[in-house]
Design a protein around this motif. Structure first.
Motif, PDB file in Angstrom:
ATOM      1  N   LEU A 183      17.797   7.100 -50.547  1.00 35.06           N
ATOM      2  CA  LEU A 183      17.236   5.814 -50.970  1.00 35.06           C
ATOM      3  C   LEU A 183      16.172   5.318 -50.000  1.00 35.06           C
ATOM      4  CD1 LEU A 183      20.447   3.999 -52.242  1.00 35.06           C
ATOM      5  CD2 LEU A 183      18.555   4.896 -53.623  1.00 35.06           C
ATOM      6  N   ARG A 184      16.437   5.484 -48.718  1.00 34.74           N
ATOM      7  CA  ARG A 184      15.455   5.055 -47.706  1.00 34.74           C
ATOM      8  C   ARG A 184      14.163   5.856 -47.837  1.00 34.74           C
ATOM      9  NH1 ARG A 184      14.986   1.637 -43.191  1.00 34.74           N
ATOM     10  NH2 ARG A 184      12.815   1.945 -42.618  1.00 34.74           N
ATOM     11  N   ALA A 185      14.294   7.156 -48.082  1.00 40.46           N
ATOM     12  CA  ALA A 185      13.110   7.999 -48.250  1.00 40.46           C
ATOM     13  C   ALA A 185      12.304   7.552 -49.466  1.00 40.46           C
ATOM     14  CB  ALA A 185      13.529   9.463 -48.389  1.00 40.46           C
ATOM     15  N   GLU A 186      12.989   7.228 -50.551  1.00 44.37           N
ATOM     16  CA  GLU A 186      12.289   6.764 -51.748  1.00 44.37           C
ATOM     17  C   GLU A 186      11.557   5.454 -51.477  1.00 44.37           C
ATOM     18  OE1 GLU A 186      15.078   6.644 -54.993  1.00 44.37           O
ATOM     19  OE2 GLU A 186      15.436   8.796 -54.875  1.00 44.37           O
ATOM     20  N   LEU A 187      12.222   4.536 -50.801  1.00 49.03           N
ATOM     21  CA  LEU A 187      11.570   3.266 -50.458  1.00 49.03           C
ATOM     22  C   LEU A 187      10.366   3.491 -49.550  1.00 49.03           C
ATOM     23  CD1 LEU A 187      14.591   0.884 -49.850  1.00 49.03           C
ATOM     24  CD2 LEU A 187      12.860   0.695 -51.630  1.00 49.03           C
ATOM     25  N   ASP A 188      10.516   4.348 -48.552  1.00 49.09           N
ATOM     26  CA  ASP A 188       9.407   4.631 -47.633  1.00 49.09           C
ATOM     27  C   ASP A 188       8.203   5.180 -48.391  1.00 49.09           C
ATOM     28  OD1 ASP A 188      10.889   3.752 -45.493  1.00 49.09           O
ATOM     29  OD2 ASP A 188      11.393   5.765 -44.762  1.00 49.09           O
ATOM     30  N   GLY A 189       8.451   6.096 -49.320  1.00 50.26           N
ATOM     31  CA  GLY A 189       7.356   6.674 -50.107  1.00 50.26           C
ATOM     32  C   GLY A 189       6.664   5.641 -50.972  1.00 50.26           C
ATOM     33  N   MET A 190       7.445   4.795 -51.626  1.00 49.93           N
ATOM     34  CA  MET A 190       6.861   3.748 -52.473  1.00 49.93           C
ATOM     35  C   MET A 190       6.051   2.750 -51.645  1.00 49.93           C
ATOM     36  SD  MET A 190       9.942   2.792 -55.014  1.00 49.93           S
ATOM     37  CE  MET A 190      10.840   4.031 -55.895  1.00 49.93           C
ATOM     38  N   ILE A 191       6.604   2.342 -50.524  1.00 51.72           N
ATOM     39  CA  ILE A 191       5.926   1.355 -49.673  1.00 51.72           C
ATOM     40  C   ILE A 191       4.632   1.933 -49.102  1.00 51.72           C
ATOM     41  CG2 ILE A 191       6.133   0.064 -47.510  1.00 51.72           C
ATOM     42  CD1 ILE A 191       9.152  -0.301 -48.324  1.00 51.72           C
ATOM     43  N   ALA A 192       4.658   3.193 -48.697  1.00 48.82           N
ATOM     44  CA  ALA A 192       3.437   3.826 -48.181  1.00 48.82           C
ATOM     45  C   ALA A 192       2.349   3.816 -49.247  1.00 48.82           C
ATOM     46  CB  ALA A 192       3.741   5.253 -47.734  1.00 48.82           C
ATOM     47  N   HIS A 193       2.729   4.099 -50.476  1.00 51.56           N
ATOM     48  CA  HIS A 193       1.752   4.087 -51.562  1.00 51.56           C
ATOM     49  C   HIS A 193       1.238   2.672 -51.807  1.00 51.56           C
ATOM     50  CE1 HIS A 193       0.250   4.133 -55.707  1.00 51.56           C
ATOM     51  NE2 HIS A 193      -0.173   5.335 -55.379  1.00 51.56           N
ATOM     52  N   LEU A 194       2.124   1.703 -51.822  1.00 52.40           N
ATOM     53  CA  LEU A 194       1.714   0.316 -52.046  1.00 52.40           C
ATOM     54  C   LEU A 194       0.800  -0.201 -50.938  1.00 52.40           C
ATOM     55  CD1 LEU A 194       5.050  -1.174 -53.402  1.00 52.40           C
ATOM     56  CD2 LEU A 194       2.942  -0.765 -54.693  1.00 52.40           C
ATOM     57  N   TYR A 195       0.982   0.291 -49.720  1.00 50.88           N
ATOM     58  CA  TYR A 195       0.107  -0.096 -48.610  1.00 50.88           C
ATOM     59  C   TYR A 195      -1.254   0.584 -48.693  1.00 50.88           C
ATOM     60  CZ  TYR A 195       3.007  -3.046 -45.640  1.00 50.88           C
ATOM     61  OH  TYR A 195       3.730  -4.090 -45.137  1.00 50.88           O
ATOM     62  N   GLY A 196      -1.398   1.518 -49.615  1.00 47.97           N
ATOM     63  CA  GLY A 196      -2.682   2.178 -49.797  1.00 47.97           C
ATOM     64  C   GLY A 196      -2.900   3.385 -48.906  1.00 47.97           C
ATOM     65  N   LEU A 197      -1.835   3.902 -48.310  1.00 45.06           N
ATOM     66  CA  LEU A 197      -1.978   5.106 -47.485  1.00 45.06           C
ATOM     67  C   LEU A 197      -2.254   6.315 -48.365  1.00 45.06           C
ATOM     68  CD1 LEU A 197       1.031   4.688 -45.021  1.00 45.06           C
ATOM     69  CD2 LEU A 197      -1.364   4.129 -44.608  1.00 45.06           C
ATOM     70  N   THR A 198      -3.062   7.227 -47.870  1.00 51.12           N
ATOM     71  CA  THR A 198      -3.224   8.496 -48.562  1.00 51.12           C
ATOM     72  C   THR A 198      -2.005   9.361 -48.254  1.00 51.12           C
ATOM     73  OG1 THR A 198      -4.321   9.609 -46.730  1.00 51.12           O
ATOM     74  CG2 THR A 198      -5.737   8.383 -48.282  1.00 51.12           C
ATOM     75  N   GLU A 199      -1.837  10.412 -49.019  1.00 52.60           N
ATOM     76  CA  GLU A 199      -0.710  11.312 -48.760  1.00 52.60           C
ATOM     77  C   GLU A 199      -0.823  11.928 -47.370  1.00 52.60           C
ATOM     78  OE1 GLU A 199       1.404  15.298 -50.597  1.00 52.60           O
ATOM     79  OE2 GLU A 199       0.099  14.119 -51.870  1.00 52.60           O
ATOM     80  N   GLU A 200      -2.038  12.258 -46.956  1.00 54.58           N
ATOM     81  CA  GLU A 200      -2.248  12.848 -45.638  1.00 54.58           C
ATOM     82  C   GLU A 200      -1.890  11.863 -44.525  1.00 54.58           C
ATOM     83  OE1 GLU A 200      -4.668  12.886 -48.091  1.00 54.58           O
ATOM     84  OE2 GLU A 200      -4.135  14.914 -48.718  1.00 54.58           O
ATOM     85  N   GLU A 201      -2.284  10.604 -44.699  1.00 56.53           N
ATOM     86  CA  GLU A 201      -1.958   9.583 -43.697  1.00 56.53           C
ATOM     87  C   GLU A 201      -0.441   9.394 -43.592  1.00 56.53           C
ATOM     88  OE1 GLU A 201      -5.895   6.692 -44.021  1.00 56.53           O
ATOM     89  OE2 GLU A 201      -4.239   6.448 -45.454  1.00 56.53           O
ATOM     90  N   PHE A 202       0.203   9.325 -44.733  1.00 54.76           N
ATOM     91  CA  PHE A 202       1.656   9.145 -44.741  1.00 54.76           C
ATOM     92  C   PHE A 202       2.351  10.353 -44.113  1.00 54.76           C
ATOM     93  CE2 PHE A 202       5.742   8.895 -47.333  1.00 54.76           C
ATOM     94  CZ  PHE A 202       6.329   7.993 -46.466  1.00 54.76           C
ATOM     95  N   ALA A 203       1.891  11.543 -44.443  1.00 53.14           N
ATOM     96  CA  ALA A 203       2.482  12.755 -43.864  1.00 53.14           C
ATOM     97  C   ALA A 203       2.339  12.749 -42.345  1.00 53.14           C
ATOM     98  CB  ALA A 203       1.832  14.003 -44.461  1.00 53.14           C
ATOM     99  N   TYR A 204       1.172  12.323 -41.860  1.00 49.71           N
ATOM    100  CA  TYR A 204       0.980  12.253 -40.415  1.00 49.71           C
ATOM    101  C   TYR A 204       1.935  11.239 -39.786  1.00 49.71           C
ATOM    102  CZ  TYR A 204      -0.719  11.063 -35.855  1.00 49.71           C
ATOM    103  OH  TYR A 204      -0.767  10.796 -34.510  1.00 49.71           O
ATOM    104  N   ILE A 205       2.041  10.068 -40.387  1.00 52.46           N
ATOM    105  CA  ILE A 205       2.936   9.039 -39.851  1.00 52.46           C
ATOM    106  C   ILE A 205       4.356   9.574 -39.754  1.00 52.46           C
ATOM    107  CG2 ILE A 205       4.027   6.821 -40.387  1.00 52.46           C
ATOM    108  CD1 ILE A 205       1.219   5.990 -41.507  1.00 52.46           C
ATOM    109  N   LEU A 206       4.791  10.304 -40.767  1.00 50.75           N
ATOM    110  CA  LEU A 206       6.150  10.859 -40.746  1.00 50.75           C
ATOM    111  C   LEU A 206       6.349  11.828 -39.577  1.00 50.75           C
ATOM    112  CD1 LEU A 206       6.749  11.425 -44.556  1.00 50.75           C
ATOM    113  CD2 LEU A 206       7.815   9.682 -43.103  1.00 50.75           C
ATOM    114  N   THR A 207       5.286  12.524 -39.173  1.00 54.49           N
ATOM    115  CA  THR A 207       5.419  13.472 -38.054  1.00 54.49           C
ATOM    116  C   THR A 207       5.663  12.768 -36.728  1.00 54.49           C
ATOM    117  OG1 THR A 207       3.061  13.578 -37.526  1.00 54.49           O
ATOM    118  CG2 THR A 207       3.899  15.150 -39.177  1.00 54.49           C
ATOM    119  N   THR A 208       5.377  11.473 -36.674  1.00 54.89           N
ATOM    120  CA  THR A 208       5.541  10.737 -35.412  1.00 54.89           C
ATOM    121  C   THR A 208       6.971  10.249 -35.187  1.00 54.89           C
ATOM    122  OG1 THR A 208       4.923   8.579 -36.343  1.00 54.89           O
ATOM    123  CG2 THR A 208       3.130   9.980 -35.523  1.00 54.89           C
ATOM    124  N   PHE A 209       7.862  10.580 -36.105  1.00 51.56           N
ATOM    125  CA  PHE A 209       9.273  10.194 -35.986  1.00 51.56           C
ATOM    126  C   PHE A 209      10.125  11.451 -35.767  1.00 51.56           C
ATOM    127  CE2 PHE A 209       7.294   6.767 -38.322  1.00 51.56           C
ATOM    128  CZ  PHE A 209       7.833   5.646 -37.714  1.00 51.56           C
TER     129      PHE A 209
END
Length: 77
Positions: free
Chosen positions: A20-46
């Protein structure tokens, strides 16, 4: 009513919450206007987030992006 907490129950709860958290994170990243590449990079920082959770978040991002684009096409057409 009595509810017994077992290790199996706790494991199931953990995986459900992670999904559920992963689904929310994906939806929120999209709503914030992040590209898939930007979101993928952010995920690598965790580094402590399990790789499966990161992959689930990216999949949710893609699914939400496709659903959002389909809604826009329906409204304009």
């Amino acid at each position: 009513m009595t509810f017994f907490v077992t290790v199996d129950n706790l494991v199931q709860i953990y995986y459900i919450k992670a999904k559920l958290r992963a689904e929310l994170d994906g939806m929120i990243a999209h709503l914030y206007g992040l590209t898939e590449e930007e979101f993928a990079y952010i995920l690598t920082t965790f580094p402590l987030v399990p790789e499966q959770v990161k992959q689930d978040a990216l999949e949710a991002y893609r699914t939400f992006a496709i659903a959002s684009n389909n809604k826009l096409v329906e409204r304009s057409g």
